[in-house]
Design an enzyme around this catalytic site. Sequence first.
Site, PDB file in Angstrom:
ATOM      1  N   GLY A  68      36.517  33.028  48.382  1.00  0.00           N
ATOM      2  CA  GLY A  68      36.833  31.796  48.706  1.00  0.00           C
ATOM      3  C   GLY A  68      36.349  31.366  50.144  1.00  0.00           C
ATOM      4  O   GLY A  68      35.193  32.080  50.444  1.00  0.00           O
ATOM      5  N   LYS A  69      37.176  30.776  51.026  1.00  0.00           N
ATOM      6  CA  LYS A  69      36.842  30.339  52.216  1.00  0.00           C
ATOM      7  C   LYS A  69      36.905  31.543  53.402  1.00  0.00           C
ATOM      8  O   LYS A  69      36.444  31.467  54.428  1.00  0.00           O
ATOM      9  CB  LYS A  69      37.726  29.259  52.828  1.00  0.00           C
ATOM     10  CG  LYS A  69      37.171  27.872  52.041  1.00  0.00           C
ATOM     11  CD  LYS A  69      38.330  26.843  52.822  1.00  0.00           C
ATOM     12  CE  LYS A  69      37.877  25.342  51.935  1.00  0.00           C
ATOM     13  NZ  LYS A  69      38.942  24.408  52.396  1.00  0.00           N
ATOM     14  N   TYR A  70      37.418  32.664  52.780  1.00  0.00           N
ATOM     15  CA  TYR A  70      37.555  33.798  53.581  1.00  0.00           C
ATOM     16  C   TYR A  70      36.136  34.373  54.110  1.00  0.00           C
ATOM     17  O   TYR A  70      36.056  35.335  54.942  1.00  0.00           O
ATOM     18  CB  TYR A  70      38.560  34.933  53.185  1.00  0.00           C
ATOM     19  CG  TYR A  70      39.930  34.634  53.345  1.00  0.00           C
ATOM     20  CD1 TYR A  70      40.457  33.318  52.947  1.00  0.00           C
ATOM     21  CD2 TYR A  70      40.843  35.384  54.095  1.00  0.00           C
ATOM     22  CE1 TYR A  70      41.891  33.081  53.071  1.00  0.00           C
ATOM     23  CE2 TYR A  70      42.083  35.165  54.418  1.00  0.00           C
ATOM     24  CZ  TYR A  70      42.683  34.032  53.818  1.00  0.00           C
ATOM     25  OH  TYR A  70      43.972  33.789  54.110  1.00  0.00           O
ATOM     26  N   GLU A 248      52.615  43.938  50.503  1.00  0.00           N
ATOM     27  CA  GLU A 248      53.006  44.516  51.714  1.00  0.00           C
ATOM     28  C   GLU A 248      54.735  45.151  51.499  1.00  0.00           C
ATOM     29  O   GLU A 248      54.825  45.973  52.152  1.00  0.00           O
ATOM     30  CB  GLU A 248      53.253  43.411  52.815  1.00  0.00           C
ATOM     31  CG  GLU A 248      53.490  44.139  54.060  1.00  0.00           C
ATOM     32  CD  GLU A 248      53.124  43.079  55.269  1.00  0.00           C
ATOM     33  OE1 GLU A 248      52.116  43.152  55.858  1.00  0.00           O
ATOM     34  OE2 GLU A 248      54.060  42.244  55.727  1.00  0.00           O
TER      35      GLU A 248
HETATM   36  N1  U5P Z   1      41.813  36.994  51.134  1.00  0.00           N
HETATM   37  C1  U5P Z   1      40.859  36.353  50.513  1.00  0.00           C
HETATM   38  N2  U5P Z   1      40.562  35.054  50.337  1.00  0.00           N
HETATM   39  C2  U5P Z   1      41.541  34.305  50.319  1.00  0.00           C
HETATM   40  C3  U5P Z   1      43.002  34.949  50.568  1.00  0.00           C
HETATM   41  C4  U5P Z   1      43.080  36.207  51.037  1.00  0.00           C
HETATM   42  O1  U5P Z   1      39.973  36.904  50.596  1.00  0.00           O
HETATM   43  O2  U5P Z   1      41.645  33.001  49.843  1.00  0.00           O
HETATM   44  C5  U5P Z   1      41.890  38.355  51.147  1.00  0.00           C
HETATM   45  C6  U5P Z   1      41.388  38.680  52.741  1.00  0.00           C
HETATM   46  O3  U5P Z   1      40.638  39.882  52.669  1.00  0.00           O
HETATM   47  C7  U5P Z   1      42.362  38.536  53.637  1.00  0.00           C
HETATM   48  C8  U5P Z   1      43.680  39.224  52.659  1.00  0.00           C
HETATM   49  O4  U5P Z   1      42.345  39.038  54.847  1.00  0.00           O
HETATM   50  O5  U5P Z   1      43.372  38.779  51.420  1.00  0.00           O
HETATM   51  C9  U5P Z   1      44.945  38.815  53.279  1.00  0.00           C
HETATM   52  O6  U5P Z   1      45.070  37.507  53.116  1.00  0.00           O
HETATM   53  P1  U5P Z   1      46.012  36.842  54.346  1.00  0.00           P
HETATM   54  O7  U5P Z   1      47.318  37.078  54.116  1.00  0.00           O
HETATM   55  O8  U5P Z   1      45.324  37.250  55.537  1.00  0.00           O
HETATM   56  O9  U5P Z   1      45.714  35.342  54.232  1.00  0.00           O
END
Ligand code: U5P
Length: 298
Positions: A68-70, A248
């Site tokens: 997604g937007k990540y 986690e």
């Molecule tokens: N993540 C994504 N896209 C999303 C939500 C999470 O790629 O829409 C992955 C990323 O690698 C992010 C990790 O660093 O999951 C943990 O999500 P967060 O808790 O940092 O939002």
Amino acid sequence: SLSWLIYLGLASIWFGNHLTGNLGRTDVASVTPWLAPIVWEGTFDATLIDSIYKQQNITIATTVFALGKYTRFLKDFLESAEEHYFIGFRVHYYLFTDQPEAIPNVKLGQERYLTVKKIPSLNRWQDISMGRMDILEKLIENELAKEKVDYIFCLDVDTKFYGRWGVESLGHLVGVIHPWFFDVPRFIFTYEHRPESQAYIPAGVGDYYYTAAAFGGSLKDVHHLTKTCREQLNIDAANSIEAVWHEESHLNKYFLYNKPSKLLSPEYLWRDISMSVGQVKIIRFSHVAKNNAEVRPN
Ligand code: U5P
């Protein structure tokens, strides 16, 4: 005379420290009660430890997910990793994304490799985050086990490197102390406390609170970790329960009963570069500030 003796004493302490390269910290714990080192600035000699691992011709696999937007975080993540992360060692990034076309073109150094893997997008950020355990388990089983990979680190992508992250971090099973919980008593830790969840940890039990944003170790140990967490997540899903902090919580349960052989201090995953705390003398890797509501899918 007495002053001569005092002078001699002080001089021998000074020379002693300098000749032996005495290292150590008195303001933080640098060893766990089960004698695993906790890595802080000032507890290791970077030049010496580099020279030891240089002889071993190691490869460090590094996994990162950007769905997604990540994908917007990838450029800074990769560029800063190329400046600070295992410099001088072979690193193979495995990048999981739902949009391979959105991967930025970052110039990698010598002996640095990047493999992109397309995976389906998911609607809930919790599912993306938790789903990583299953994908990592399969990556190790189906691919890495056949390759010459010695260690693996699994990292969040909404992050950036600001300082050295090197071979001092290597071990069989490596956990990173969560930056919000390194200086608080255990009852503050956000473990899963409902006995219905497989991530359950009883009150009054637990060593540290670990982040799921960074963990690693040998292929064998990280395979066992990801497999166990994936199984526990599946059991919870079948019982319609989701642990309070998702994978986690399961990781913390795992580390309670499978003690890490090395711990990394919050220097290795800080909260936000703008916040500083006395004991953290160097920020090596940090989450970047982000607006969760804007960047997450739900
Ligand atoms: N993540 C994504 N896209 C999303 C939500 C999470 O790629 O829409 C992955 C990323 O690698 C992010 C990790 O660093 O999951 C943990 O999500 P967060 O808790 O940092 O939002």
